[in-house]
Write a protein that holds these residues in place. Structure first.
Motif, PDB file in Angstrom:
ATOM      1  N   GLU A  91      -1.572 -24.274  55.660  1.00 42.30           N
ATOM      2  CA  GLU A  91      -0.843 -23.650  55.000  1.00 42.30           C
ATOM      3  C   GLU A  91       0.518 -23.608  55.301  1.00 42.30           C
ATOM      4  N   SER A  92       1.715 -23.481  54.642  1.00 44.21           N
ATOM      5  CA  SER A  92       2.922 -23.731  54.868  1.00 44.21           C
ATOM      6  C   SER A  92       3.840 -22.595  54.557  1.00 44.21           C
ATOM      7  N   LEU A  93       4.782 -22.362  55.244  1.00 41.32           N
ATOM      8  CA  LEU A  93       6.031 -21.092  54.735  1.00 41.32           C
ATOM      9  C   LEU A  93       7.386 -21.777  54.905  1.00 41.32           C
ATOM     10  N   TYR A  94       8.163 -21.585  53.784  1.00 47.08           N
ATOM     11  CA  TYR A  94       9.500 -22.365  53.738  1.00 47.08           C
ATOM     12  C   TYR A  94      10.353 -20.896  53.214  1.00 47.08           C
ATOM     13  N   LEU A  95      11.651 -20.513  54.185  1.00 53.06           N
ATOM     14  CA  LEU A  95      12.431 -19.367  53.723  1.00 53.06           C
ATOM     15  C   LEU A  95      13.814 -19.970  53.902  1.00 53.06           C
ATOM     16  N   ALA A  96      14.674 -19.848  52.916  1.00 49.04           N
ATOM     17  CA  ALA A  96      15.927 -20.339  52.959  1.00 49.04           C
ATOM     18  C   ALA A  96      16.794 -19.267  53.416  1.00 49.04           C
ATOM     19  N   ALA A  97      17.999 -19.640  54.436  1.00 45.41           N
ATOM     20  CA  ALA A  97      18.642 -18.530  55.219  1.00 45.41           C
ATOM     21  C   ALA A  97      19.518 -17.949  54.107  1.00 45.41           C
ATOM     22  N   GLN A  98      20.076 -19.021  53.309  1.00 48.62           N
ATOM     23  CA  GLN A  98      20.917 -18.450  52.171  1.00 48.62           C
ATOM     24  C   GLN A  98      20.105 -17.711  50.923  1.00 48.62           C
ATOM     25  N   GLU A  99      20.423 -16.712  50.371  1.00 51.73           N
ATOM     26  CA  GLU A  99      19.645 -15.900  49.486  1.00 51.73           C
ATOM     27  C   GLU A  99      19.402 -16.586  48.342  1.00 51.73           C
ATOM     28  N   GLN A 100      20.428 -17.369  47.616  1.00 49.98           N
ATOM     29  CA  GLN A 100      20.355 -18.036  46.695  1.00 49.98           C
ATOM     30  C   GLN A 100      19.651 -19.503  46.733  1.00 49.98           C
ATOM     31  N   ALA A 101      19.410 -19.783  47.724  1.00 45.27           N
ATOM     32  CA  ALA A 101      19.345 -21.344  48.071  1.00 45.27           C
ATOM     33  C   ALA A 101      17.746 -21.520  47.805  1.00 45.27           C
ATOM     34  N   ARG A 102      17.379 -22.992  47.346  1.00 39.86           N
ATOM     35  CA  ARG A 102      16.123 -23.213  47.316  1.00 39.86           C
ATOM     36  C   ARG A 102      15.414 -24.124  48.223  1.00 39.86           C
ATOM     37  N   ILE A 103      16.377 -25.138  48.551  1.00 41.81           N
ATOM     38  CA  ILE A 103      16.024 -26.144  49.474  1.00 41.81           C
ATOM     39  C   ILE A 103      17.024 -26.000  50.635  1.00 41.81           C
TER      40      ILE A 103
ATOM     41  N   GLY B  48       6.760 -11.653  57.146  1.00 47.07           N
ATOM     42  CA  GLY B  48       7.080 -10.069  57.251  1.00 47.07           C
ATOM     43  C   GLY B  48       7.855  -9.748  58.413  1.00 47.07           C
ATOM     44  N   ASP B  49       7.323 -10.241  59.623  1.00 47.34           N
ATOM     45  CA  ASP B  49       7.861  -9.930  60.867  1.00 47.34           C
ATOM     46  C   ASP B  49       9.260 -10.345  61.071  1.00 47.34           C
ATOM     47  N   LEU B  50       9.408 -11.581  60.607  1.00 47.00           N
ATOM     48  CA  LEU B  50      10.780 -12.396  60.937  1.00 47.00           C
ATOM     49  C   LEU B  50      11.828 -11.667  60.042  1.00 47.00           C
ATOM     50  N   VAL B  51      11.553 -11.222  58.862  1.00 43.23           N
ATOM     51  CA  VAL B  51      12.445 -10.651  57.983  1.00 43.23           C
ATOM     52  C   VAL B  51      12.723  -9.232  58.764  1.00 43.23           C
ATOM     53  N   HIS B  52      11.817  -8.655  59.162  1.00 48.15           N
ATOM     54  CA  HIS B  52      11.998  -7.149  59.670  1.00 48.15           C
ATOM     55  C   HIS B  52      12.816  -7.479  61.025  1.00 48.15           C
ATOM     56  N   TYR B  53      12.404  -8.419  61.874  1.00 50.32           N
ATOM     57  CA  TYR B  53      12.904  -8.444  62.991  1.00 50.32           C
ATOM     58  C   TYR B  53      14.405  -8.806  63.123  1.00 50.32           C
ATOM     59  N   SER B  54      14.802  -9.728  61.924  1.00 53.76           N
ATOM     60  CA  SER B  54      16.249  -9.932  62.058  1.00 53.76           C
ATOM     61  C   SER B  54      16.969  -9.379  61.003  1.00 53.76           C
ATOM     62  N   GLY B  55      16.225  -8.032  60.629  1.00 52.63           N
ATOM     63  CA  GLY B  55      17.193  -6.997  59.866  1.00 52.63           C
ATOM     64  C   GLY B  55      17.333  -7.642  58.340  1.00 52.63           C
ATOM     65  N   GLY B  56      16.131  -8.604  57.689  1.00 54.23           N
ATOM     66  CA  GLY B  56      16.479  -9.133  56.636  1.00 54.23           C
ATOM     67  C   GLY B  56      17.741 -10.085  56.433  1.00 54.23           C
ATOM     68  N   ARG B  57      18.250 -10.492  57.617  1.00 54.71           N
ATOM     69  CA  ARG B  57      19.248 -11.635  57.459  1.00 54.71           C
ATOM     70  C   ARG B  57      18.855 -12.964  58.400  1.00 54.71           C
ATOM     71  N   LEU B  58      18.424 -14.000  58.057  1.00 55.37           N
ATOM     72  CA  LEU B  58      17.829 -15.055  58.544  1.00 55.37           C
ATOM     73  C   LEU B  58      19.433 -16.137  58.919  1.00 55.37           C
ATOM     74  N   ASP B  59      19.789 -16.480  59.936  1.00 54.06           N
ATOM     75  CA  ASP B  59      20.595 -17.207  60.342  1.00 54.06           C
ATOM     76  C   ASP B  59      20.314 -18.868  60.090  1.00 54.06           C
ATOM     77  N   ASP B  60      19.266 -19.218  59.884  1.00 52.99           N
ATOM     78  CA  ASP B  60      18.887 -20.460  59.738  1.00 52.99           C
ATOM     79  C   ASP B  60      17.625 -20.559  58.803  1.00 52.99           C
ATOM     80  N   ASP B  61      17.269 -21.752  58.298  1.00 50.50           N
ATOM     81  CA  ASP B  61      16.188 -21.899  57.421  1.00 50.50           C
ATOM     82  C   ASP B  61      15.113 -21.621  58.272  1.00 50.50           C
ATOM     83  N   VAL B  62      14.001 -21.667  57.650  1.00 50.12           N
ATOM     84  CA  VAL B  62      12.485 -21.394  58.586  1.00 50.12           C
ATOM     85  C   VAL B  62      11.488 -21.976  57.748  1.00 50.12           C
ATOM     86  N   ALA B  63      10.889 -22.850  58.425  1.00 49.00           N
ATOM     87  CA  ALA B  63       9.804 -23.680  57.926  1.00 49.00           C
ATOM     88  C   ALA B  63       8.656 -23.662  59.084  1.00 49.00           C
ATOM     89  N   ALA B  64       7.397 -23.554  58.386  1.00 53.64           N
ATOM     90  CA  ALA B  64       6.362 -23.388  59.416  1.00 53.64           C
ATOM     91  C   ALA B  64       4.840 -23.820  58.723  1.00 53.64           C
TER      92      ALA B  64
END
Length: 343
Positions: A119-131, A316-332
């Protein structure tokens, strides 16, 4: 519309000295932010009719000046609404292109390859970003299931282009190369050629960290080659193990500086063991006090979980831990070994 009705009601029911009618031009101005052109013009015309009606009851409201203001604001609001709609349409098409690009760059992985659940996970740091510059891939090869996860240093289109070059090369090399070192050599050549073909100001600093892994058809172990990337985590019999490389290997595009020595580690795995591959956007996510996300401790608290469930919790825990603001892209990537190899 509500504002228009309130202003009109107050204008009719309060003394003329208060002159609430002067607020009528605000209605079409606000409507331009949400409504199409025609409804905005209709609202402006309605405000104008309200002002004309007021003039029959109060002759000294300065009706010509307020009416002129309503007409001028309505025309400007209609134009603003037209421009907004054009930009929204352009943004919509840009997002479609970005989504298509993501489907090519980070195509959806099959939930099971051979004897491995993925299974994969991808989260963009910028709200409007896709890649972005984070990337991953998994392919079924004659040598087993081969995995790739990595992170291109930098942001924007140069990072996306470098990530695309690495992924495209991996999809071919994973089938052809019998050894993980051969794959890394191919990836190194690919990113060097890409950087030479598309030079930029940050060219001397453009590199990528990456982990390449191989789970053979028979299972029992996993081979890992780590090129300067955060170490994967292994859940083995309920215990968490951080798979630090036995010796450092150079990130992609830095081998010429630190040497082309690549070290492959072999780690024993059992049926049901789970591996978590991730980028530094996970391990370096910060809370409001600046503390990093405690990924190993977090993994210890999860207990047995399916790969999809694990990544959903991580999201969910990453978003909660960072207060909804990710400073970098996330992939797992969450990987679980199964019982038998599917022929």
């Amino acid at each position: 519309m509500i504002l228009t009705l309130i202003v009109a009601g107050l204008a009719f029911s309060t003394p003329r000295e208060i002159a609430f009618s002067r607020l009528l031009p605000a209605a079409p101005a606000l409507a331009a932010a949400m409504w199409p052109v025609l409804p905005t013009i209709v609202l402006g015309a309605f405000c104008l009719l309200v002002m004309i009606s007021l003039s029959f009851f109060y002759t000294d409201l300065g009706t010509p000046y307020t009416a002129a203001a309503i007409i001028a604001v309505t025309m400007a609001a209609a134009y603003a609404s037209h421009v907004r709609l054009q930009r929204e349409e352009t943004l919509f098409h840009v997002r479609l292109v970005a989504d298509a690009a993501q489907q090519v760059l980070l195509r959806p992985l099959p939930r099971r390859i051979a004897n491995v659940e993925i299974e994969s996970l991808y989260l963009a740091a910028q709200e409007q970003a896709r890649i972005g510059g984070d990337f991953y891939e998994a392919v079924d090869t004659p040598h087993g299931v081969r995995l790739l996860i990595g992170d291109v240093r930098g942001k924007g289109l140069p990072a996306v282009g470098a990530a695309a070059a690495v992924i495209s090369c991996f999809r071919e090399a994973a089938y052809d190369e019998p050894d993980l070192r051969g794959i890394i050599h191919r990836l190194e050549t690919s990113i060097i050629r890409h950087s030479a073909a598309y030079p930029a100001q940050d060219l001397p600093e453009r590199f990528a960290t990456a982990v390449v892994a191989e789970i053979p058809p028979g299972g029992g172990h996993v081979k890992i080659l780590n090129c300067g990337h955060p170490p994967p985590l292994l859940v083995h019999r309920g215990e968490i193990r951080i798979l630090e490389p036995s010796a450092p290997s150079a990130p992609l595009h830095l081998a010429a500086l630190v040497g082309e020595l690549y070290f492959v580690d072999t780690v024993a795995v059992d049926v049901g063991d789970q591996l978590l591959f991730y980028t530094d956007g996970v391990s370096e996510a910060r809370d409001r006090t600046g503390e990093f996300f405690p990924l190993p401790d977090w993994m210890r608290r999860q207990g047995p979980a399916l790969p999809r469930e694990l990544l959903d919790r991580l999201h969910g825990d990453l978003v909660h831990y960072s207060g909804g603001r990710l400073d970098d892209d996330v992939a797992a990537l969450a990987v679980r070994c199964q019982t038998s190899y599917a022929q």
